[in-house]
Design an enzyme around this catalytic site. Structure first.
Site, PDB file in Angstrom:
ATOM      1  N   ASP A 173       0.782  -1.180   0.005  1.00  0.00           N
ATOM      2  CA  ASP A 173      -0.015  -0.151  -0.068  1.00  0.00           C
ATOM      3  C   ASP A 173       0.968   1.269   0.060  1.00  0.00           C
ATOM      4  O   ASP A 173       0.521   2.050  -0.778  1.00  0.00           O
ATOM      5  CB  ASP A 173      -0.824  -0.159   1.211  1.00  0.00           C
ATOM      6  CG  ASP A 173      -1.924  -1.259   1.168  1.00  0.00           C
ATOM      7  OD1 ASP A 173      -2.327  -1.442   0.079  1.00  0.00           O
ATOM      8  OD2 ASP A 173      -2.175  -1.608   2.241  1.00  0.00           O
ATOM      9  N   HIS A 200      -5.281  -3.464   5.242  1.00  0.00           N
ATOM     10  CA  HIS A 200      -4.520  -3.834   3.913  1.00  0.00           C
ATOM     11  C   HIS A 200      -5.653  -4.482   2.962  1.00  0.00           C
ATOM     12  O   HIS A 200      -5.497  -5.295   2.260  1.00  0.00           O
ATOM     13  CB  HIS A 200      -3.749  -4.880   4.394  1.00  0.00           C
ATOM     14  CG  HIS A 200      -2.976  -5.377   3.075  1.00  0.00           C
ATOM     15  ND1 HIS A 200      -2.330  -4.385   1.963  1.00  0.00           N
ATOM     16  CD2 HIS A 200      -2.746  -6.635   2.236  1.00  0.00           C
ATOM     17  CE1 HIS A 200      -1.790  -4.930   0.960  1.00  0.00           C
ATOM     18  NE2 HIS A 200      -1.840  -6.252   0.905  1.00  0.00           N
TER      19      HIS A 200
END
Length: 336
Positions: A173, A200
């Site tokens: 990310d 996530h």
């Protein structure tokens, strides 16, 4: 202090692999024959902090290990295949990276992966508890939001849980955010600093664009568009591959980056910082990703929440119920 430390998120990845301090770590990759595992193992084979690379999977591992063993770096490479050999792969390992699991397909959410991947994590972590209970564990297997709590519960049952040594790898990310922001502002992505907190998957991913360095400039529409792109970047890859899998090469890169940071901290390097999904009391969610200082014993310091603007605070409020639900699902699975 937080601002100064978290600048390392951008700065450290400009360096080549570090050789500070100890450089003879034993690293195991569980799921080494898969789409993430093979390129991840290739990158780890090049890391001078790795002296002993153990590769485990249920198929093809001897071939992957033989192939990697021809690369002219100093780390030894060994392959272990099938349930009968996982104990040998993990015996005495100091870092275990787990990309094992089935990939996401078009129309499939990370949560859809749960039934298969939860069982895989449970079985691997049981062996870790027996064979290398002091190892640093880096979980890549999706859904990370749920699989990390499963691992924690399994380690608790075995009496060996140390929250400083268990990590959910949310580095992709951060890597994606740096890439997209770099493209948007015309900067080298390697010089972009952007903390990404939360979880996530989807709305649990919170890119803190207000803290981006260089600054991400745009109106609220541009900010919201960039936020959604970072949150949904995995789906972008799944659609582009049109049934051929999910993010593998970028995830391998991110996994290798996190493993390298972990090894650098373990070797004694100071101020090594990565965002990671760990047990936390920073929010009401019992697991949460924030910038962490990594050291010899794993988490040296949790840097806590960066400064959030009103929009980011709303993202946090939206993310927490979903994140708590993901966590509880993992706890319930492990306890059942």
């Amino acid at each position: 202090m937080l601002k100064q430390i978290t600048k390392q998120l951008a700065m450290h990845s400009l360096r080549n692999f570090s050789t500070t301090g100890q450089n003879n770590f034993k690293v195991a990759v569980c799921g080494a024959s898969g789409g993430i595992g093979q390129p991840l193992s290739l990158l780890l084979k090049q890391n001078p902090l790795v002296s002993d690379l153990r590769l485990y999977d249920i198929v093809h591992t001897p071939g992957v290990a033989a192939d990697l063993s021809h690369i002219d770096t100093k780390s030894g490479t060994a392959g272990f295949m099938g349930p009968d050999e996982i104990s040998g792969a993990l015996d005495g390992a100091e870092v275990v990276v787990i990309p094992a699991g089935v990939p996401r397909k078009p129309g499939m959410t990370r949560d859809d992966l749960f039934n298969v991947n939860a069982g895989i994590i449970r079985d691997i972590v049981r062996v870790i508890a027996a064979k290398c209970p002091k190892a640093m564990i880096a979980v890549i297997t999706n859904p990370v939001n749920t699989c990390v709590p499963i691992a924690a519960e399994i380690l608790k049952k075995a009496g060996v849980y140390d929250p400083k040594r268990l990590f959910g790898v949310s580095t992709l990310d951060v890597v994606r955010a740096r890439t997209f922001i770099g493209e948007a502002v015309g900067a080298d992505p390697q010089k972009v600093h952007i903390p990404v907190i939360g979880g996530h998957s989807g709305i649990t991913i919170i890119p803190v664009l207000s803290q981006s360095q260089p600054a991400f400039k745009g109106d609220q529409t541009a900010i919201e568009k960039m936020t959604v792109r970072i949150q949904e970047a995995g789906t972008e890859v799944v659609k582009a591959k049109a049934g051929a899998g999910s993010a593998t090469l970028s995830m391998a890169y991110a996994g290798a980056r996190f493993a390298n940071s972990l090894l650098r901290g373990m070797s004694g390097e100071k101020n090594v910082v990565e965002c990671s999904y760990v047990q936390s009391n920073v929010t009401e969610a019992s697991f949460f990703a924030t910038p962490l200082v990594l050291g010899k014993d794993g988490i040296q310091e949790n840097c806590g929440l960066p400064n959030l603007n009103d929009f980011e605070k709303k993202l946090l409020v939206t993310a927490l119920p979903e994140l708590k639900k993901n966590i509880q699902k993992g706890v319930d699975f492990a306890k059942s």
